[in-house]
Design a protein around this motif. Structure first.
Motif, PDB file in Angstrom:
ATOM      1  N   HIS A 170      15.988  -1.971  21.108  1.00  0.00           N
ATOM      2  CA  HIS A 170      16.321  -2.638  19.849  1.00  0.00           C
ATOM      3  C   HIS A 170      15.027  -2.977  19.133  1.00  0.00           C
ATOM      4  O   HIS A 170      13.945  -2.919  19.731  1.00  0.00           O
ATOM      5  N   TRP A 218      18.489   1.429  25.877  1.00  0.00           N
ATOM      6  CA  TRP A 218      18.997   0.094  25.535  1.00  0.00           C
ATOM      7  C   TRP A 218      18.030  -0.616  24.582  1.00  0.00           C
ATOM      8  O   TRP A 218      17.931  -1.831  24.606  1.00  0.00           O
ATOM      9  N   THR A 221      20.038  -8.853  24.076  1.00  0.00           N
ATOM     10  CA  THR A 221      18.709  -8.239  23.915  1.00  0.00           C
ATOM     11  C   THR A 221      17.583  -9.072  24.532  1.00  0.00           C
ATOM     12  O   THR A 221      16.602  -8.518  25.004  1.00  0.00           O
ATOM     13  N   CYS A 239      28.600   0.574  22.778  1.00  0.00           N
ATOM     14  CA  CYS A 239      27.740   0.613  21.610  1.00  0.00           C
ATOM     15  C   CYS A 239      26.271   0.441  21.980  1.00  0.00           C
ATOM     16  O   CYS A 239      25.391   1.057  21.392  1.00  0.00           O
ATOM     17  N   ARG A 240      25.992  -0.389  22.954  1.00  0.00           N
ATOM     18  CA  ARG A 240      24.595  -0.748  23.258  1.00  0.00           C
ATOM     19  C   ARG A 240      23.834   0.353  23.991  1.00  0.00           C
ATOM     20  O   ARG A 240      22.617   0.302  24.055  1.00  0.00           O
ATOM     21  N   ILE A 272      31.015  -3.659  23.171  1.00  0.00           N
ATOM     22  CA  ILE A 272      29.570  -3.966  23.233  1.00  0.00           C
ATOM     23  C   ILE A 272      28.887  -2.950  24.144  1.00  0.00           C
ATOM     24  O   ILE A 272      27.863  -2.369  23.808  1.00  0.00           O
ATOM     25  N   ASN A 316      24.619  -1.015  15.222  1.00  0.00           N
ATOM     26  CA  ASN A 316      24.277  -2.258  15.930  1.00  0.00           C
ATOM     27  C   ASN A 316      25.536  -3.109  15.955  1.00  0.00           C
ATOM     28  O   ASN A 316      26.041  -3.495  14.896  1.00  0.00           O
ATOM     29  N   SER A 323      23.649 -11.220  19.265  1.00  0.00           N
ATOM     30  CA  SER A 323      22.909 -10.117  19.895  1.00  0.00           C
ATOM     31  C   SER A 323      21.831 -10.595  20.868  1.00  0.00           C
ATOM     32  O   SER A 323      21.531  -9.910  21.844  1.00  0.00           O
TER      33      SER A 323
END
Ligand SMILES: Nc1ncnc2c1ncn2[C@@H]1O[C@H](COP(=O)(O)OP(=O)(O)O)[C@@H](O)[C@H]1O
Ligand SMILES: [Mg+2]
Length: 342
Positions: free
Chosen positions: A152, A150, A71, A105-106, A102, A279, A67
């Motif tokens: 996290h 976006w 990120t 999902c992100r 990816i 995630n 990840s």
């Protein structure tokens, strides 16, 4: 042609316990794993699969995207990171999770839409790009959660109520709510808004590898406001039961998003579990392996190694695959020659 590595672990900063454990487990099965720092990798402009440490090399059979590659980037780098990963896919690497998965999902808005369309429980989710948009959400829902699309690690996740202190006539934003929402919008431009889902001050975090539930734990808040992620009040981890309903939701989410593995955060609403976030990929498991929280048959490392071995088996082992002609999937002549005639 150079021989292909079997698996690359694309990461940043550190080798990590998990990457090293997987390389060792792969070696026991006769497969070569390699930890590749993202900054040491560049896109190939020719027949090589990639350029690593300045040298053209064959693309690996499988590449795991940790990840941090996504990120811990500078602002504006996201498009190039996706291009570089897709270029590896075009060179014949099976990326895990697949790049398309990816991407879908992100982005929290895309993710929520896909989960909702798959019939899975998610909070209503809207895109907001002005204070008027936020006020409209508050009028409809009351308490809201705002978060970057976006985002996290709970960065800039803010929960606020309408009717705060110092409210101006004709608005529902109090003084602090107005200031905070202005800065969040100024910085992020567009945010994701959801109604706050009432819950017993704990997240339910489920780890899925393939179609196996590898862990299911409560992340219990110790903070007076019930926030699970709080710097001053660290969460407590407790093993959670897995009901058939929960199993259906989490496995359904992985399928709906096309993922190989995921860590899914849910909250327990009065009407049952609601997915807050899927995630993609896996977080650290060094603290879980072999403990009561590890629900895998032989440990996380062995299960992930099984999955990587199976993914590697779907790709050629010996050399770089023959270049694919663009448009060949559809049987059309390749796009370059078509363009040259126009
Ligand atoms: N709509 C919501 N209702 C209740 N709690 C929420 C909601 N959205 C987020 N949270 C809480 O905030 C945490 C962080 O939100 P999340 O969407 O997972 O953002 P991030 O990607 O930054 O982790 C969640 O784990 C959950 O505890
Ligand atoms: Mg989260």
């Amino acid at each position: 042609m150079t021989a292909r590595d079997d698996v690359w672990f694309l990461d940043r900063f550190s080798q990590s316990w998990e990457n090293l454990a997987l390389c060792a487990a792969l070696a026991e099965r006769g497969l070569r794993g390699r930890i590749v720092d993202w900054d040491d990798l560049a896109m190939s402009g020719g027949l090589a699969g990639a350029v690593r440490d300045g040298q053209p090399v064959a693309a690996p059979r499988v590449a795991v995207v940790k990840s941090r590659v996504i990120t811990r980037r500078s602002a504006g780098d996201l498009a190039l990171i996706y291009d570089e990963l897709e270029a590896l896919e075009e060179a014949g690497t099976r990326i895990s999770n697949p790049v398309a998965a990816i991407r879908r999902c992100r982005n929290k808005l895309r993710q929520a839409a896909l989960l909702a369309r798959a019939g899975l429980p998610v909070p209503e989710t809207r895109s907001v790009s002005s204070q008027d948009d936020i006020q409209a959400c508050m009028k409809d829902w009351g308490e809201v959660v705002l978060k970057p699309i976006w985002g996290h690690a709970s960065l800039d996740v803010v929960r606020m109520r309408p009717g705060g202190r110092g409210i101006e006539e004709g608005t529902v934003l109090g003084i602090r709510e107005e200031i905070a929402s202005w800065h969040l919008l100024e910085h992020h431009k567009t945010l994701c808004a959801q109604p706050f889902v009432p819950n017993p001050a704990r997240d339910l975090r489920v780890v899925v590898i393939g179609s196996t539930i590898a862990a299911a734990d409560y992340h219990v808040s110790t903070s007076p406001d019930g926030a699970v992620r709080h710097f001053l009040y660290p969460l407590k981890v407790e093993r959670a039961p897995i009901s058939p309903g929960l199993e259906e939701i989490v496995l359904g989410a992985v399928v709906a998003l096309g993922l190989d593995s995921a860590v899914i955060d849910l909250v327990e609403s009065p009407s049952g579990p609601v997915i807050i976030e899927v995630n993609e990929g896996l977080t650290v498991w060094r603290t879980v392996e072999g403990t009561e929280h590890d629900r895998t048959p032989h440990g996380f490392t062995a299960l992930v190694t099984d999955q990587l071995e199976a993914l590697a088996a779907t790709t050629a082992s010996s050399s770089v695959p023959a270049p694919k002609r663009i448009g060949s999937e559809t049987g059309r002549p390749d796009a370059v020659s078509m363009r040259s005639t126009s």
